[in-house]
Design a protein around this motif. Structure first.
Motif, PDB file in Angstrom:
ATOM      1  N   VAL A 275       7.604   5.939  -6.914  1.00 36.78           N
ATOM      2  CA  VAL A 275       7.845   6.243  -5.602  1.00 36.78           C
ATOM      3  C   VAL A 275       8.858   7.389  -5.592  1.00 36.78           C
ATOM      4  N   ASN A 276       9.926   7.536  -6.419  1.00 33.54           N
ATOM      5  CA  ASN A 276      10.896   8.625  -6.140  1.00 33.54           C
ATOM      6  C   ASN A 276      10.152   9.780  -6.669  1.00 33.54           C
ATOM      7  N   LEU A 277       9.212   9.738  -7.800  1.00 36.82           N
ATOM      8  CA  LEU A 277       8.678  10.912  -8.260  1.00 36.82           C
ATOM      9  C   LEU A 277       7.567  11.301  -7.224  1.00 36.82           C
ATOM     10  N   MET A 278       6.805  10.621  -6.460  1.00 38.20           N
ATOM     11  CA  MET A 278       5.965  10.834  -5.516  1.00 38.20           C
ATOM     12  C   MET A 278       6.826  11.632  -4.213  1.00 38.20           C
ATOM     13  N   ILE A 279       7.856  11.036  -3.872  1.00 38.73           N
ATOM     14  CA  ILE A 279       8.491  11.540  -2.877  1.00 38.73           C
ATOM     15  C   ILE A 279       8.985  13.093  -3.314  1.00 38.73           C
TER      16      ILE A 279
ATOM     17  N   TYR B 107      -2.502  20.526   5.386  1.00 33.89           N
ATOM     18  CA  TYR B 107      -2.636  19.798   6.512  1.00 33.89           C
ATOM     19  C   TYR B 107      -0.870  19.576   6.967  1.00 33.89           C
ATOM     20  N   LYS B 108      -0.782  19.723   8.351  1.00 28.68           N
ATOM     21  CA  LYS B 108       0.601  19.687   9.016  1.00 28.68           C
ATOM     22  C   LYS B 108       1.034  18.365   9.389  1.00 28.68           C
ATOM     23  N   PHE B 109       1.717  17.736   8.547  1.00 22.66           N
ATOM     24  CA  PHE B 109       2.275  16.505   8.844  1.00 22.66           C
ATOM     25  C   PHE B 109       3.856  16.362   8.097  1.00 22.66           C
ATOM     26  N   HIS B 110       4.359  15.241   8.654  1.00 23.08           N
ATOM     27  CA  HIS B 110       5.738  14.706   7.970  1.00 23.08           C
ATOM     28  C   HIS B 110       5.648  13.253   7.888  1.00 23.08           C
ATOM     29  N   LEU B 111       5.864  12.712   6.741  1.00 21.67           N
ATOM     30  CA  LEU B 111       5.893  11.504   6.358  1.00 21.67           C
ATOM     31  C   LEU B 111       7.381  10.759   6.446  1.00 21.67           C
ATOM     32  N   ASN B 112       7.616   9.735   7.289  1.00 25.03           N
ATOM     33  CA  ASN B 112       8.852   9.182   7.514  1.00 25.03           C
ATOM     34  C   ASN B 112       8.858   7.470   6.677  1.00 25.03           C
TER      35      ASN B 112
ATOM     36  N   GLY C   8       0.799  -1.121  -0.109  1.00 23.58           N
ATOM     37  CA  GLY C   8       0.076   0.134   0.096  1.00 23.58           C
ATOM     38  C   GLY C   8       0.852   1.368  -0.039  1.00 23.58           C
ATOM     39  N   ILE C   9       1.939   1.211  -0.369  1.00 24.43           N
ATOM     40  CA  ILE C   9       2.947   2.365  -0.260  1.00 24.43           C
ATOM     41  C   ILE C   9       2.703   3.407  -1.306  1.00 24.43           C
ATOM     42  N   LEU C  10       2.055   3.131  -2.491  1.00 23.77           N
ATOM     43  CA  LEU C  10       1.594   4.131  -3.161  1.00 23.77           C
ATOM     44  C   LEU C  10       0.282   4.722  -2.951  1.00 23.77           C
ATOM     45  N   ASP C  11      -0.600   4.273  -2.308  1.00 24.93           N
ATOM     46  CA  ASP C  11      -1.867   4.601  -1.896  1.00 24.93           C
ATOM     47  C   ASP C  11      -1.541   5.480  -0.512  1.00 24.93           C
ATOM     48  N   LEU C  12      -0.730   5.284   0.093  1.00 30.43           N
ATOM     49  CA  LEU C  12       0.160   6.141   1.347  1.00 30.43           C
ATOM     50  C   LEU C  12       0.448   7.585   0.756  1.00 30.43           C
ATOM     51  N   LEU C  13       1.202   7.415  -0.126  1.00 29.92           N
ATOM     52  CA  LEU C  13       2.055   8.559  -0.983  1.00 29.92           C
ATOM     53  C   LEU C  13       0.809   9.410  -1.698  1.00 29.92           C
ATOM     54  N   LYS C  14      -0.069   8.762  -2.341  1.00 26.98           N
ATOM     55  CA  LYS C  14      -1.086   9.659  -3.010  1.00 26.98           C
ATOM     56  C   LYS C  14      -2.040  10.289  -1.720  1.00 26.98           C
ATOM     57  N   ALA C  15      -2.344   9.448  -0.544  1.00 21.67           N
ATOM     58  CA  ALA C  15      -3.026  10.356   0.467  1.00 21.67           C
ATOM     59  C   ALA C  15      -2.221  11.298   0.975  1.00 21.67           C
ATOM     60  N   CYS C  16      -0.882  11.395   1.099  1.00 22.36           N
ATOM     61  CA  CYS C  16      -0.162  12.431   1.697  1.00 22.36           C
ATOM     62  C   CYS C  16       0.032  13.450   0.675  1.00 22.36           C
ATOM     63  N   ILE C  17      -0.021  13.287  -0.496  1.00 21.53           N
ATOM     64  CA  ILE C  17       0.225  14.411  -1.456  1.00 21.53           C
ATOM     65  C   ILE C  17      -1.302  15.208  -1.381  1.00 21.53           C
ATOM     66  N   GLU C  18      -2.456  14.257  -1.329  1.00 25.39           N
ATOM     67  CA  GLU C  18      -3.626  15.196  -0.988  1.00 25.39           C
ATOM     68  C   GLU C  18      -3.666  16.182   0.217  1.00 25.39           C
ATOM     69  N   LEU C  19      -3.241  15.596   1.383  1.00 24.57           N
ATOM     70  CA  LEU C  19      -3.204  16.077   2.635  1.00 24.57           C
ATOM     71  C   LEU C  19      -2.206  17.379   2.535  1.00 24.57           C
TER      72      LEU C  19
ATOM     73  N   GLU D 251       7.580  14.970  -5.196  1.00 18.56           N
ATOM     74  CA  GLU D 251       6.135  16.030  -5.156  1.00 18.56           C
ATOM     75  C   GLU D 251       5.801  16.415  -3.833  1.00 18.56           C
ATOM     76  N   LEU D 252       6.171  15.463  -2.686  1.00 20.35           N
ATOM     77  CA  LEU D 252       5.888  15.808  -1.494  1.00 20.35           C
ATOM     78  C   LEU D 252       6.918  16.728  -0.683  1.00 20.35           C
ATOM     79  N   GLY D 253       7.951  16.827  -1.630  1.00 19.36           N
ATOM     80  CA  GLY D 253       9.285  17.821  -1.025  1.00 19.36           C
ATOM     81  C   GLY D 253       9.730  17.530   0.340  1.00 19.36           C
ATOM     82  N   ASP D 254       9.607  18.705   1.173  1.00 20.64           N
ATOM     83  CA  ASP D 254       9.825  18.673   2.432  1.00 20.64           C
ATOM     84  C   ASP D 254       8.942  17.947   3.425  1.00 20.64           C
ATOM     85  N   SER D 255       7.933  17.554   3.048  1.00 23.71           N
ATOM     86  CA  SER D 255       7.109  16.681   3.846  1.00 23.71           C
ATOM     87  C   SER D 255       7.254  15.445   3.812  1.00 23.71           C
ATOM     88  N   VAL D 256       8.184  15.069   3.258  1.00 25.40           N
ATOM     89  CA  VAL D 256       8.644  13.613   3.631  1.00 25.40           C
ATOM     90  C   VAL D 256      10.186  13.151   3.373  1.00 25.40           C
TER      91      VAL D 256
END
Length: 380
Positions: A248-252, A230-235, A214-225, A254-259
């Motif tokens: 995965v690298n493209l989505m990371i 929304y204040k979060f950081h994904l590790n 489910g890693i891609l689903d989690l990354l998609k969810a965090c991109i929406e947040l 896109e999340l920038g400093d949030s991951v």
């Protein structure tokens, strides 16, 4: 049951680190615990691959894997034949071809009249059994019945052997958490106090980064947040499945400093990650899923849990008690679960920490295995 009685000579056969998987970590923990309790234990590492492999590669025929499997089979069979063991304990694979490489140990143990236990660390056995033809099913049934008993990770997984094996030969042993990854009570209370008002929610994904986990689903969810501010950081921590590395690298990116991607972690780095996060998310639909140790490790560090009802997870996780259940392959459901865990963090953290402290610590896990094999040993 008191396990301080008879000391046994045990041969453990199964995967040991590396690579780091739930099964290899569990075997390493059990080996140390049995020795600590005074048993004489030898082990054979059955790993045919010493690096992380993708789901697509698991259970497939490979000449390299066959060659790497021959040596442990020869050594194991020789030991069972010519050394005196009370117990042979095997953590077997769940694919048909993968399971076959463990059958020589079962045969030789049966010939020598040595108790042999098979421990399946997943919930795929029945799916595998139902997927093969009648001749192969009969072969599997024969080997299951040759064993002294089969151990599964939770009550919900005992049904995998309905109609195949008598209920008296199926035992339940939930996983455990290594001491180094259990937060002490003083540090847990400090964590609660310092996080009464969470300004930036720390979300942890600690498993191999696989499509079916489910890693891609989690990354998609965090991109929406992130779009919602929304204040979060994904590790993220774990090896990346080769087939999805670019995605995965493209989505990371896109999340920038949030991951933050931490790579493979263990020891102090892993312990620090567990300690410093609030929510653990594993939105898995992995077909081999049993009872992820990573969920228990997160519980033992006071994290709220977001996961699915895959495999044997339902035996250790209850929605709105340990965290929030999410729908498989549904990023929107993950978003809602993250918000729910943020709102109820203290409630879930307390429930998880004290439940893990009481039921899923290392000593309790080793004791459960001892109780199973000692009970059968006393019948002889």
């Amino acid at each position: 049951m008191n396990t301080q009685g008879k000391k046994m000579k045990i041969l453990m056969i199964g995967p040991f680190p590396d690579p780091i998987t739930g099964m290899s970590v569990s075997n390493q923990m059990l080996l140390a615990g049995l020795k600590e309790n005074g048993h004489e234990v030898e082990f054979i590492d059955s790993n045919a691959e010493k690096t992380f492999t993708s789901l697509a590669a698991q259970g497939k025929f490979s000449l390299k894997k066959v060659m790497n499997s021959i040596r442990p089979i020869i050594i194991g069979c020789y030991k069972i034949l010519f050394e005196k063991f009370d117990i042979v304990y095997v953590t077997a694979a769940q694919s048909y071809l993968g399971f076959l490489k463990y059958t020589p140990f079962i045969n030789v143990a049966k010939f020598k009249k040595i108790k042999c236990f098979l421990h399946f660390h997943g919930g795929f056995v029945r799916i595998m059994y139902d997927s093969v033809d009648a001749r192969k099913q009969e072969r599997l049934r024969s080997y299951f019945n040759k064993s002294t008993g089969i151990i599964v990770l939770g009550n919900s997984l005992t049904k995998m052997f309905d109609g195949i094996l008598g209920k008296s030969k199926v035992f339940v042993c939930e996983n455990g958490v290594q001491d180094e990854y259990m937060l002490n009570e003083e540090d847990f209370n400090k964590k609660l106090t310092s996080n009464e008002n969470i300004e930036e929610l720390q979300i942890l994904y600690l498993s191999n980064l696989m499509l079916s986990k489910g890693i891609l689903d989690l990354l998609k969810a965090c991109i929406e947040l992130k779009k919602e501010n929304y204040k979060f950081h994904l590790n993220l921590a774990g090896g990346i499945e080769q087939e999805i590395v670019d995605t995965v690298n493209l989505m990371i990116k896109e999340l920038g400093d949030s991951v933050t991607y931490h790579g493979l972690v263990k020891g102090d780095k892993k312990a620090t990650l567990l300690k410093n996060n609030h929510v653990f998310c594993l939105p898995t639909y992995y077909p081999n899923e049993g009872q992820p140790i990573s969920i228990l490790e997160a519980m033992g560090n006071g994290l709220a849990i977001i996961t699915t009802n895959q495999g044997g997870i339902i035996d250790i996780f209850k929605d709105d008690e340990n965290g929030a259940l999410c729908i498989k392959k549904d990023p929107n459901s993950i978003c809602e679960a993250i918000k729910k865990c943020n709102q109820n963090y203290t409630k879930y953290a307390k429930k998880n920490y004290y439940e893990c402290l009481a039921k899923y610590n290392r000593k309790e896990f080793v004791c459960r295995i001892e109780n199973i094999i000692l009970k059968q040993q006393r019948r002889t």
